[in-house]
Write a protein that holds these residues in place. Structure first.
Motif, PDB file in Angstrom:
ATOM      1  N   LEU B  37       0.972  -1.101   0.125  1.00 13.06           N
ATOM      2  CA  LEU B  37      -0.015   0.061   0.091  1.00 13.06           C
ATOM      3  C   LEU B  37       0.873   1.417   0.018  1.00 13.06           C
ATOM      4  O   LEU B  37       0.408   2.326   0.254  1.00 13.06           O
ATOM      5  N   SER B  38       2.170   1.119  -0.628  1.00 13.30           N
ATOM      6  CA  SER B  38       3.024   2.367  -0.284  1.00 13.30           C
ATOM      7  C   SER B  38       2.348   3.217  -1.449  1.00 13.30           C
ATOM      8  O   SER B  38       2.785   4.370  -1.537  1.00 13.30           O
ATOM      9  N   VAL B  39       1.879   2.688  -2.498  1.00  9.79           N
ATOM     10  CA  VAL B  39       1.244   3.435  -3.357  1.00  9.79           C
ATOM     11  C   VAL B  39      -0.332   3.553  -3.257  1.00  9.79           C
ATOM     12  O   VAL B  39      -0.968   2.626  -3.629  1.00  9.79           O
ATOM     13  N   PRO B  40      -0.771   4.476  -2.873  1.00 10.46           N
ATOM     14  CA  PRO B  40      -2.273   4.411  -2.448  1.00 10.46           C
ATOM     15  C   PRO B  40      -3.315   4.419  -3.593  1.00 10.46           C
ATOM     16  O   PRO B  40      -4.473   4.235  -3.419  1.00 10.46           O
ATOM     17  N   TYR B  46       0.794   7.591  -7.811  1.00 15.20           N
ATOM     18  CA  TYR B  46       0.906   9.014  -7.222  1.00 15.20           C
ATOM     19  C   TYR B  46       0.084   9.823  -8.199  1.00 15.20           C
ATOM     20  O   TYR B  46       0.806  10.831  -8.623  1.00 15.20           O
ATOM     21  N   PRO B  52       7.807   9.198  -7.363  1.00 19.21           N
ATOM     22  CA  PRO B  52       9.097   9.093  -6.965  1.00 19.21           C
ATOM     23  C   PRO B  52       9.577   7.657  -6.460  1.00 19.21           C
ATOM     24  O   PRO B  52       8.655   7.130  -5.685  1.00 19.21           O
ATOM     25  N   GLY B  56       9.420   1.966  -0.291  1.00 15.02           N
ATOM     26  CA  GLY B  56       8.507   0.893  -0.714  1.00 15.02           C
ATOM     27  C   GLY B  56       7.830   1.040  -2.151  1.00 15.02           C
ATOM     28  O   GLY B  56       7.337   0.043  -2.887  1.00 15.02           O
ATOM     29  N   ILE B  57       7.844   2.436  -2.622  1.00 15.53           N
ATOM     30  CA  ILE B  57       7.321   2.585  -3.829  1.00 15.53           C
ATOM     31  C   ILE B  57       8.167   2.196  -4.999  1.00 15.53           C
ATOM     32  O   ILE B  57       7.334   1.636  -6.041  1.00 15.53           O
ATOM     33  N   ARG B  58       9.520   1.875  -4.794  1.00 14.00           N
ATOM     34  CA  ARG B  58      10.265   1.307  -5.707  1.00 14.00           C
ATOM     35  C   ARG B  58       9.652  -0.220  -5.976  1.00 14.00           C
ATOM     36  O   ARG B  58       9.715  -0.609  -7.297  1.00 14.00           O
TER      37      ARG B  58
END
Lengths: 262, 308
Positions: B37-40, B46, B52, B56-58
């Motif tokens: 859930l690092s990208v909501p 985003y 970016p 965790g987004i990576r």
């Protein structure tokens, strides 16, 4: 030659069966608490208080250093003073910080207007400040991003509405409310998995989060018998019953036993 | 049998399978790093295609990019099969793969929208395994070996090796579902351990029956080795992954040793399923159930009979 579709039928049936067996996460919809008329208005001329300290019996676990190499902007902030996990923060003489002390029972069905002043939760150096916050139901929570990196704020409640919002650097504060009492809601940042916080929500104003000196004071309590509970993220809860006469102040102490192996 | 021997198509199916394996690694990294859930938002990240790439987004965004690429490859594979493949059931299987990859993308989106509900997360993890096995099957069906005239062996024992192969596949798939439920906190460790025992029993039984009934078949000998090697490695990884989870529990963040061991266990689990599917399909391809054996014998040690 026979086509091998039977293989896929077997696997599809297995998937369907197993999914039906899996537990379903309970949906909760947030509703404002039912406001009932005050049973008896609080007479500030006769109120008392309960104060005391929270201590840890036994050695606290050694704080674990957080590796922020995955986030260079935060690693730079902690270059000279490393960040440690805040699961157990002990003060001098075994006092315990980040304990929520609150009235569990005894406040009756009095309705308390939630304060308009927001409680703030800051993200600074890829840590939540403070680590534990407490507020009244429907009181605003302001989430701030003081970092030069993107965070997501993801509370995982059991009794309130779950949400997950991103907050890039320089973005406006996120204002949210929790409508129901809940002790305590874990908050995660999935971008930085070491970031953890807790939010305790109450329907009354009789709560406080201890600082490093472990002290607390619950003020403006009308005369009556109360169950006072202390909650800690690792050690759970412990409670005591206190009876207050008008204008009386009492002192109670809570002691959590350090877990074996700490 | 109408067949096509198109090495280009076979190589493309293999390439798609390789990329799918990479996608499984990326997906497992998302779960192990608690980055789901690092990208909501979804389908954008985003609100853009280039978020970016921090923390965790990576993991999450890389997973989405690789998934998009695999989706594209699957579209090409399905169209290629539809246009060039004479066997209708292979063409249809290409469409099944396409449907699965689309469903998988939708399930991935639902996990984001609904904050990783256990049933959807488990379905996402399990369908990934099914999709990988489907692409591997397509690579097998388009291979020169599958389409050549192969000597047929009579399987006169009971139970049939085909049946055992199917049971193994079903048990492994159920075990993968239990593993996914464990990773997504739907079940505890006990059902997964029980599943491991059942899978081990069935795989050993299948391999033993293959050795006993067809000791001279080189293909089936390779199948036995494949099953044993994958299962043995997976059992070791399972133990190590569990140890690492317990050891890393007290740390404030996912530890690399835990991340890589759990990722390896997940991915090798997919290989075990794909291996069992391949073995089952090979058995369907070269083994013929002997009719008389069904009436007469319940013995596993039936005599070897070769036929073409």
């Amino acid at each position: 030659m026979r086509s091998p579709y039977s293989l896929y039928l077997v696997m599809a049936a297995a998937l369907a069966f197993s999914l039906l067996s899996c537990g379903k996460k309970e949906e909760t919809t947030e509703k404002a608490p039912a406001v009932t008329p005050a049973a008896a208005p609080v007479d500030l001329a006769t109120v008392g208080s309960v104060s005391g300290t929270v201590k840890l019996d036994g050695p606290a676990p050694k704080p674990k250093k957080i590796n922020m190499a995955a986030e260079p902007s935060c690693a730079a902030i902690h270059a000279s003073s490393p960040a440690f996990d805040e699961e157990v923060v002990e003060g001098e003489g075994g006092t315990l910080a980040n304990v929520v002390v609150y009235v569990k029972e005894g406040a009756g069905n009095r309705a308390f207007e939630p304060p308009k002043t927001p409680v703030t939760l800051d993200q600074k150096g890829c840590t939540y400040i403070p680590h534990v916050v407490a507020l009244q139901a429907s009181q605003p929570l302001d989430v701030i991003n003081s970092d030069k990196t993107t965070h997501n704020i993801h509370p995982v409640p059991k009794n309130n509405r779950e949400w997950n919002k991103s907050q890039p650097p320089g973005a406006p504060n996120i204002e949210e409310v929790f409508g129901r009492e809940e002790v305590a809601i874990p908050v995660k940042c999935n971008v930085h998995p070491w970031m953890k916080s807790y939010i305790a929500v109450f329907k009354h104003p009789y709560f406080q989060v201890t600082k490093t000196n472990g002290s607390f004071e619950l003020k403006n309590l009308p005369a009556g018998t109360y169950t006072i509970e202390a909650w800690h993220e690792k050690y759970g809860t412990t409670s005591q019953t206190v009876t207050l006469a008008a204008k009386e102040s009492k002192t109670v102490s809570f002691v959590f036993k350090a877990a074996s192996g700490d | 049998m109408t067949t096509s021997k198109k090495p280009g198509l076979h190589r493309f199916a293999l390439f798609t399978a390789g990329c799918t394996l990479l996608l499984l690694v990326a997906g497992a990294l998302v779960t192990s790093n608690d980055a789901g859930l690092s990208v909501p938002d979804w389908p954008l990240s985003y609100g853009s295609l280039t978020p970016p790439m921090v923390g965790g987004i990576r993991y999450e965004h890389s997973h989405r990019l690789i998934a998009s690429f695999v989706g594209l490859l699957t579209i090409v594979l399905a169209v290629w099969l539809w246009l060039r493949e004479p066997r209708p059931w292979v063409r249809r299987l290409g469409l099944v793969a396409l449907g699965a990859v689309i469903a998988q993308g939708v399930l991935g989106g639902l996990t984001v929208w609904f904050f990783l509900p256990v049933p959807i997360s488990v379905a996402h993890a399990s369908l990934a395994q099914l999709f990988f096995s489907t692409v591997i099957s397509l690579a097998l069906f388009t291979s020169r070996w599958w389409q050549s005239d192969l000597p047929q062996l009579d399987d006169s024992g009971a139970p049939r090796v085909r049946q055992l192969g199917l049971w193994s596949v079903a048990a492994i798939f159920l075990q993968l579902i239990l593993g996914a439920a464990l990773r997504h906190k739907g079940f505890g460790i006990v059902p997964h351990l029980a599943g491991a025992a059942v899978v081990t029993f069935l795989v050993f039984w299948t391999a033993a029956v293959l050795r006993r009934r067809f000791p001279e078949s080189a293909v089936l000998a390779r199948c036995r080795v494949l099953l044993h090697a994958l299962l043995g490695f997976q059992l070791l990884l399972g133990g190590a992954a569990w140890w690492s989870r317990v050891a890393a529990r007290e740390f404030p963040q996912p530890m690399p040793v835990m991340v890589w061991l759990t990722v390896a266990h997940t991915v090798v689990g997919a290989l075990v399923l794909a291996g069992a599917v391949v073995v089952a399909l090979v058995c369907f391809r070269i083994l013929n159930p002997a009719r008389e054996a069904a009436l007469a014998s319940h013995s596993e040690a039936a005599p070897l009979r070769l036929s073409r």
